[in-house]
Design a protein around this motif. Structure first.
Motif, PDB file in Angstrom:
ATOM      1  N   ALA A 133      -2.963  -8.780   7.916  1.00 42.55           N
ATOM      2  CA  ALA A 133      -3.410  -7.785   6.944  1.00 42.55           C
ATOM      3  C   ALA A 133      -4.838  -7.332   7.248  1.00 42.55           C
ATOM      4  O   ALA A 133      -5.158  -6.145   7.129  1.00 42.55           O
ATOM      5  CB  ALA A 133      -3.328  -8.357   5.531  1.00 42.55           C
ATOM      6  N   GLU A 134      -5.690  -8.253   7.647  1.00 44.51           N
ATOM      7  CA  GLU A 134      -7.071  -7.895   7.978  1.00 44.51           C
ATOM      8  C   GLU A 134      -7.114  -6.965   9.186  1.00 44.51           C
ATOM      9  O   GLU A 134      -7.858  -5.981   9.211  1.00 44.51           O
ATOM     10  CB  GLU A 134      -7.897  -9.155   8.245  1.00 44.51           C
ATOM     11  CG  GLU A 134      -9.359  -8.890   8.604  1.00 44.51           C
ATOM     12  CD  GLU A 134     -10.169  -8.268   7.467  1.00 44.51           C
ATOM     13  OE1 GLU A 134     -11.287  -7.781   7.739  1.00 44.51           O
ATOM     14  OE2 GLU A 134      -9.687  -8.265   6.311  1.00 44.51           O
ATOM     15  N   ARG A 135      -6.286  -7.245  10.187  1.00 46.50           N
ATOM     16  CA  ARG A 135      -6.217  -6.365  11.357  1.00 46.50           C
ATOM     17  C   ARG A 135      -5.769  -4.963  10.947  1.00 46.50           C
ATOM     18  O   ARG A 135      -6.343  -3.960  11.383  1.00 46.50           O
ATOM     19  CB  ARG A 135      -5.230  -6.938  12.381  1.00 46.50           C
ATOM     20  CG  ARG A 135      -5.705  -8.202  13.073  1.00 46.50           C
ATOM     21  CD  ARG A 135      -4.584  -8.765  13.935  1.00 46.50           C
ATOM     22  NE  ARG A 135      -4.970 -10.003  14.583  1.00 46.50           N
ATOM     23  CZ  ARG A 135      -4.116 -10.832  15.174  1.00 46.50           C
ATOM     24  NH1 ARG A 135      -2.828 -10.534  15.206  1.00 46.50           N
ATOM     25  NH2 ARG A 135      -4.547 -11.946  15.749  1.00 46.50           N
ATOM     26  N   ASN A 141      -8.880   1.480   7.970  1.00 44.10           N
ATOM     27  CA  ASN A 141     -10.214   1.839   7.512  1.00 44.10           C
ATOM     28  C   ASN A 141     -10.933   2.703   8.537  1.00 44.10           C
ATOM     29  O   ASN A 141     -11.634   3.658   8.191  1.00 44.10           O
ATOM     30  CB  ASN A 141     -11.014   0.568   7.223  1.00 44.10           C
ATOM     31  CG  ASN A 141     -12.372   0.860   6.610  1.00 44.10           C
ATOM     32  OD1 ASN A 141     -13.395   0.755   7.265  1.00 44.10           O
ATOM     33  ND2 ASN A 141     -12.373   1.220   5.335  1.00 44.10           N
ATOM     34  N   ALA A 142     -10.739   2.387   9.815  1.00 43.04           N
ATOM     35  CA  ALA A 142     -11.369   3.157  10.892  1.00 43.04           C
ATOM     36  C   ALA A 142     -10.841   4.588  10.934  1.00 43.04           C
ATOM     37  O   ALA A 142     -11.518   5.497  11.434  1.00 43.04           O
ATOM     38  CB  ALA A 142     -11.134   2.475  12.230  1.00 43.04           C
ATOM     39  N   LYS A 143      -9.640   4.785  10.400  1.00 44.58           N
ATOM     40  CA  LYS A 143      -9.036   6.130  10.375  1.00 44.58           C
ATOM     41  C   LYS A 143      -9.324   6.852   9.055  1.00 44.58           C
ATOM     42  O   LYS A 143      -8.785   7.934   8.815  1.00 44.58           O
ATOM     43  CB  LYS A 143      -7.521   6.020  10.569  1.00 44.58           C
ATOM     44  CG  LYS A 143      -7.120   5.459  11.927  1.00 44.58           C
ATOM     45  CD  LYS A 143      -5.605   5.312  12.016  1.00 44.58           C
ATOM     46  CE  LYS A 143      -5.181   4.734  13.358  1.00 44.58           C
ATOM     47  NZ  LYS A 143      -3.719   4.515  13.438  1.00 44.58           N
ATOM     48  N   GLY A 144     -10.124   6.208   8.186  1.00 51.15           N
ATOM     49  CA  GLY A 144     -10.470   6.837   6.916  1.00 51.15           C
ATOM     50  C   GLY A 144      -9.477   6.602   5.803  1.00 51.15           C
ATOM     51  O   GLY A 144      -9.564   7.229   4.743  1.00 51.15           O
ATOM     52  N   ASP A 145      -8.522   5.694   6.018  1.00 56.23           N
ATOM     53  CA  ASP A 145      -7.536   5.404   4.983  1.00 56.23           C
ATOM     54  C   ASP A 145      -8.219   4.638   3.840  1.00 56.23           C
ATOM     55  O   ASP A 145      -8.954   3.687   4.081  1.00 56.23           O
ATOM     56  CB  ASP A 145      -6.397   4.561   5.568  1.00 56.23           C
ATOM     57  CG  ASP A 145      -5.245   4.395   4.603  1.00 56.23           C
ATOM     58  OD1 ASP A 145      -5.389   3.611   3.643  1.00 56.23           O
ATOM     59  OD2 ASP A 145      -4.201   5.020   4.817  1.00 56.23           O
ATOM     60  N   PRO A 146      -7.985   5.011   2.581  1.00 51.66           N
ATOM     61  CA  PRO A 146      -8.680   4.384   1.453  1.00 51.66           C
ATOM     62  C   PRO A 146      -8.068   3.065   0.975  1.00 51.66           C
ATOM     63  O   PRO A 146      -8.548   2.484  -0.002  1.00 51.66           O
ATOM     64  CB  PRO A 146      -8.573   5.445   0.359  1.00 51.66           C
ATOM     65  CG  PRO A 146      -7.267   6.136   0.647  1.00 51.66           C
ATOM     66  CD  PRO A 146      -7.159   6.165   2.143  1.00 51.66           C
ATOM     67  N   SER A 147      -7.030   2.577   1.611  1.00 50.84           N
ATOM     68  CA  SER A 147      -6.362   1.354   1.151  1.00 50.84           C
ATOM     69  C   SER A 147      -7.333   0.177   1.110  1.00 50.84           C
ATOM     70  O   SER A 147      -8.191   0.020   1.988  1.00 50.84           O
ATOM     71  CB  SER A 147      -5.205   1.007   2.089  1.00 50.84           C
ATOM     72  OG  SER A 147      -4.243   2.039   2.117  1.00 50.84           O
ATOM     73  N   THR A 148      -7.174  -0.658   0.076  1.00 53.38           N
ATOM     74  CA  THR A 148      -7.999  -1.858  -0.039  1.00 53.38           C
ATOM     75  C   THR A 148      -7.360  -3.014   0.724  1.00 53.38           C
ATOM     76  O   THR A 148      -6.180  -2.952   1.095  1.00 53.38           O
ATOM     77  CB  THR A 148      -8.156  -2.273  -1.510  1.00 53.38           C
ATOM     78  OG1 THR A 148      -6.859  -2.671  -2.007  1.00 53.38           O
ATOM     79  CG2 THR A 148      -8.692  -1.126  -2.355  1.00 53.38           C
ATOM     80  N   LEU A 153      -2.607  -6.244   2.284  1.00 52.47           N
ATOM     81  CA  LEU A 153      -1.938  -7.549   2.307  1.00 52.47           C
ATOM     82  C   LEU A 153      -0.600  -7.465   1.571  1.00 52.47           C
ATOM     83  O   LEU A 153       0.419  -7.988   2.055  1.00 52.47           O
ATOM     84  CB  LEU A 153      -2.821  -8.617   1.674  1.00 52.47           C
ATOM     85  CG  LEU A 153      -2.202 -10.023   1.573  1.00 52.47           C
ATOM     86  CD1 LEU A 153      -1.789 -10.557   2.937  1.00 52.47           C
ATOM     87  CD2 LEU A 153      -3.164 -10.995   0.890  1.00 52.47           C
ATOM     88  N   ALA A 154      -0.583  -6.805   0.429  1.00 53.99           N
ATOM     89  CA  ALA A 154       0.667  -6.660  -0.326  1.00 53.99           C
ATOM     90  C   ALA A 154       1.695  -5.879   0.490  1.00 53.99           C
ATOM     91  O   ALA A 154       2.892  -6.207   0.478  1.00 53.99           O
ATOM     92  CB  ALA A 154       0.396  -5.952  -1.657  1.00 53.99           C
ATOM     93  N   ASP A 155       1.243  -4.875   1.211  1.00 53.40           N
ATOM     94  CA  ASP A 155       2.136  -4.066   2.052  1.00 53.40           C
ATOM     95  C   ASP A 155       2.717  -4.922   3.178  1.00 53.40           C
ATOM     96  O   ASP A 155       3.922  -4.866   3.450  1.00 53.40           O
ATOM     97  CB  ASP A 155       1.356  -2.887   2.632  1.00 53.40           C
ATOM     98  CG  ASP A 155       2.183  -2.070   3.595  1.00 53.40           C
ATOM     99  OD1 ASP A 155       3.230  -1.548   3.181  1.00 53.40           O
ATOM    100  OD2 ASP A 155       1.794  -1.954   4.773  1.00 53.40           O
ATOM    101  N   VAL A 156       1.870  -5.722   3.822  1.00 57.62           N
ATOM    102  CA  VAL A 156       2.337  -6.603   4.905  1.00 57.62           C
ATOM    103  C   VAL A 156       3.365  -7.593   4.380  1.00 57.62           C
ATOM    104  O   VAL A 156       4.415  -7.822   5.007  1.00 57.62           O
ATOM    105  CB  VAL A 156       1.137  -7.343   5.546  1.00 57.62           C
ATOM    106  CG1 VAL A 156       1.620  -8.522   6.406  1.00 57.62           C
ATOM    107  CG2 VAL A 156       0.312  -6.379   6.397  1.00 57.62           C
ATOM    108  N   GLN A 157       3.077  -8.185   3.219  1.00 53.40           N
ATOM    109  CA  GLN A 157       4.003  -9.167   2.646  1.00 53.40           C
ATOM    110  C   GLN A 157       5.323  -8.524   2.237  1.00 53.40           C
ATOM    111  O   GLN A 157       6.390  -9.127   2.405  1.00 53.40           O
ATOM    112  CB  GLN A 157       3.330  -9.860   1.460  1.00 53.40           C
ATOM    113  CG  GLN A 157       2.175 -10.769   1.879  1.00 53.40           C
ATOM    114  CD  GLN A 157       1.372 -11.288   0.691  1.00 53.40           C
ATOM    115  OE1 GLN A 157       1.238 -10.620  -0.333  1.00 53.40           O
ATOM    116  NE2 GLN A 157       0.817 -12.489   0.838  1.00 53.40           N
TER     117      GLN A 157
END
Length: 205
Positions: A133-135, A141-148, A153-157
């Motif tokens: 999730a951190e990766r 984030n580098a692409k400007g995506d606002p996801s926290t 992490l929730a998406d990965v899970q």
């Protein structure tokens, strides 16, 4: 090296794509990110195309479409991947690629278990959900995506649960797959491990 197929499976953001490209380059093999097939189908469904119709009509050019790496497409890909008819429609494409002369590296979630059960080498690349999730967070984030971080992490899970619990071709290591845990490995070390495993098989080990 005719028919030398390397199957590399693993969950989202484990590093299998980066590792697969490096392995393919090292050995001069062709590479197929099979997840792109499902992303391409998922992208079409976001435009209103029915999933099975999208899979049956898929052509190689669809894999070069813009926007296949977005979170929305990733979720759509995960949803269509649980549909047996979609998976069946894409099997022949993948198996034909694996059988090509000169060697092939395929990465995905069911390569060693379903697509290429007779692959010469099978690797299962994984890492902890938190590391993955951190990766993914840093990448987005580098692409400007606002996801926290929590959202990623929730998406990965959620993707893990869908991939592992689906009835058709669930994500799991093949019985004879070699596990590579990249949680604490640099990409260079992970590639070195993979190359050593493949060379041992190439040399009859």
């Amino acid at each position: 090296m005719n028919g030398f197929a390397i199957a590399i499976d693993g969950p989202a953001a484990a590093g299998k794509g980066t590792l697969s490209k490096a392995v393919a380059a090292h050995f001069g093999f062709a590479h197929l990110d099979t997840g792109l097939l499902y992303r391409a189908v998922g992208a079409k469904t976001l435009l209103g195309v029915e999933p099975i119709e999208a899979a049956l009509a898929l052509v190689a050019e669809d894999l070069d479409a813009e926007g296949l790496r977005t979170p929305d497409v990733a979720q759509a890909a995960s949803r269509v991947a649980v549909i047996p008819q979609v998976r069946a429609a894409l099997v022949d494409f993948q198996r034909a690629f694996a059988a090509r002369s000169g060697g092939a590296v395929l990465d995905g979630r069911d390569i060693g278990t379903v697509i290429c059960p007779d692959a010469r080498v099978k690797l299962f690349v994984t890492a902890s959900p938190e590391v993955r999730a951190e990766r993914r967070f840093l990448e987005l984030n580098a692409k400007g995506d606002p996801s926290t971080r929590a959202e990623v992490l929730a998406d990965v899970q959620a993707r893990d649960a869908r991939d592992m619990e689906r009835v058709e071709a669930p994500l799991k290591p093949a019985q004879d797959a070699v596990l590579i845990d990249t949680s604490d490995l640099s990409i260079e070390d992970a590639v070195a491990q993979a190359v050593a495993i493949i060379e041992a098989r190439t040399n009859g080990g």
